[in-house]
Design a protein around this motif. Structure first.
Motif, PDB file in Angstrom:
ATOM      1  N   ILE A 235      66.185  11.687  18.530  1.00  0.00           N
ATOM      2  CA  ILE A 235      66.050  10.360  19.138  1.00  0.00           C
ATOM      3  C   ILE A 235      67.376   9.611  19.031  1.00  0.00           C
ATOM      4  N   THR A 239      68.938   8.165  22.608  1.00  0.00           N
ATOM      5  CA  THR A 239      68.759   6.768  23.033  1.00  0.00           C
ATOM      6  C   THR A 239      70.071   6.035  23.351  1.00  0.00           C
ATOM      7  N   LYS A 244      70.357   1.110  28.872  1.00  0.00           N
ATOM      8  CA  LYS A 244      69.712   0.056  28.097  1.00  0.00           C
ATOM      9  C   LYS A 244      68.708  -0.733  28.934  1.00  0.00           C
ATOM     10  N   ARG A 248      62.275   3.496  27.661  1.00  0.00           N
ATOM     11  CA  ARG A 248      62.386   4.828  27.072  1.00  0.00           C
ATOM     12  C   ARG A 248      61.026   5.221  26.492  1.00  0.00           C
ATOM     13  N   GLY A 266      65.020   2.603  19.041  1.00  0.00           N
ATOM     14  CA  GLY A 266      65.205   2.187  20.427  1.00  0.00           C
ATOM     15  C   GLY A 266      64.191   2.697  21.431  1.00  0.00           C
ATOM     16  N   ILE A 267      63.036   3.197  20.965  1.00  0.00           N
ATOM     17  CA  ILE A 267      61.997   3.686  21.869  1.00  0.00           C
ATOM     18  C   ILE A 267      61.050   2.543  22.236  1.00  0.00           C
TER      19      ILE A 267
END
Length: 376
Positions: A235, A239, A244, A248, A266-267
């Motif tokens: 991950i 990511t 951005k 995701r 960041g998921i």
């Protein structure tokens, strides 16, 4: 489909956003209850919406294709009309299900040949046919057809598998461009990043999919046998490369701790059968840890299932009664446990969003991870 990124947490990659689809808004991070065959097992649509407060659910192309079949779904006017869920729906392309069939499937450049787990009949999924099936199902978000590489795959196999997935992705994109939605709302195709546990393959895969303009991107092939350490590492590779300004989606993951750790990295989107599957087996997730309701200690515990829970079932029924239902194999026991677990998962991501917006996510996450590891 539009995604608005509102805030990123302090000292974390955790994000809060809003995803707008033809069937409504989704506030991220979000967990999607799994409705493999078009329904979330044991849960009424009204309870999904009003009690559990689900914002989007998941269906599966493989299972819906085999039963009831796309002709029935199309005649109904799409899955939304067929199952009565008016919110957003995402469909998995069936890649994972074909992968799990083992000896009764064969992959070629053309696609995946497989035998039905229901009656042994033979079928072929190609990137083109999978897009066509998902058009007929009518989900708001549809997935590219890929090979789900095993977590323990050797490097050479993982590399060849990734290259096949990338060639299939190009064909999925072409088929999307040649076809149109059938039911008056848009459909967004998410490419899937594969590459097993090899950082260079994951990096290459992430860069490849970002060259394809999409409304969002998925990370697949994790939680399929690799260690949690490897999952988090992959991950972290992927990511930073993904745009951005796009959501995701981490496919098929996982435990509440997995979800919090992935949000931290960041998921934005998750799905997993764990809340309902574990619920049917008597495992309850709570803010303070795990409860195995089958344990003898709960037989005469007449306290609420979860005094801090958000579902009506948490205070409507006692631990003793739920244990009685589960050990007696009563259908209601599975329903209650599933509803509790799904409500907890939706509470968890909603609370994570609040903490992100308040810039308190990191400390809260560390505290929650400690609690969630308890066995009560």
């Amino acid at each position: 489909m539009d995604f608005t990124l509102h805030h990123q947490a302090v000292n974390s990659s955790a994000r809060a956003g809003t995803l707008e689809t033809g069937h409504g808004k989704i506030e991220t991070p979000i967990f999607m209850p799994v409705g493999t065959a078009g329904s979330v097992k044991g849960i009424h649509v009204k309870d999904l919406h009003e009690d559990i407060q689900a914002q989007i659910i998941l269906g599966n192309t493989y299972h819906l294709y085999l039963r009831p079949g796309t002709a029935i779904i199309e005649e109904a006017g799409g899955l939304h009309k067929f199952n009565g869920w008016n919110g957003p729906i995402l469909t998995d392309s069936g890649g994972y299900q074909v992968f799990s069939l083992g000896d009764i499937r064969k992959l070629t450049e053309e696609g995946a040949k497989f035998q039905s787990h229901i009656d042994g009949s033979r079928h072929l999924f190609t990137p083109e046919s999978v897009i066509d099936i998902q058009r007929k199902i009518g989900a708001d978000i549809i997935m590219a057809f890929d090979e789900c590489t095993p977590g323990d795959a050797e490097y050479d196999y993982a590399k060849k598998s990734l290259e096949l997935t990338q060639r299939w992705l190009d064909r999925c994109v072409n088929q999307m461009e040649k076809t149109n939605p059938l039911y008056g709302h848009g459909q967004s195709l998410f490419p899937i990043v594969q590459g097993a546990v090899y950082p260079d393959l994951r990096e290459a895969a992430a860069k490849f999919v970002t060259n394809i303009p999409s409304d969002g991107y998925a990370i697949g092939g994790l939680s399929v046998g690799e260690t949690e350490k490897d999952m988090y590492a992959m991950i972290e590779v992927v990511t930073p490369i993904l745009p951005k300004e796009k959501p995701r989606y981490l496919m098929g993951v996982g435990t509440p701790i997995n979800i919090l750790q992935a949000i931290d990295r960041g998921i934005d989107m998750f799905d997993c059968v764990m809340p309902t599957r574990n619920g049917r087996n008597g495992m309850l997730f709570t803010k303070n840890g795990l409860i195995n309701i089958k344990n003898r200690k709960w037989a005469d515990d007449f306290s609420p299932i979860d005094a801090d829970g958000t579902s009506f079932v948490d205070t409507q029924y006692s631990k003793a009664f739920l244990r009685h239902l589960i050990v007696s194999n009563e259908m209601l026991g599975s329903q209650i446990a599933s509803q509790h677990n799904l409500a907890f998962y939706l509470w968890l991501v909603k609370e994570a969003r609040k903490q992100i917006l308040a810039n308190t996510f990191k400390d809260w996450k560390e505290e929650m991870v400690q609690k969630l590891g308890n066995r009560l």
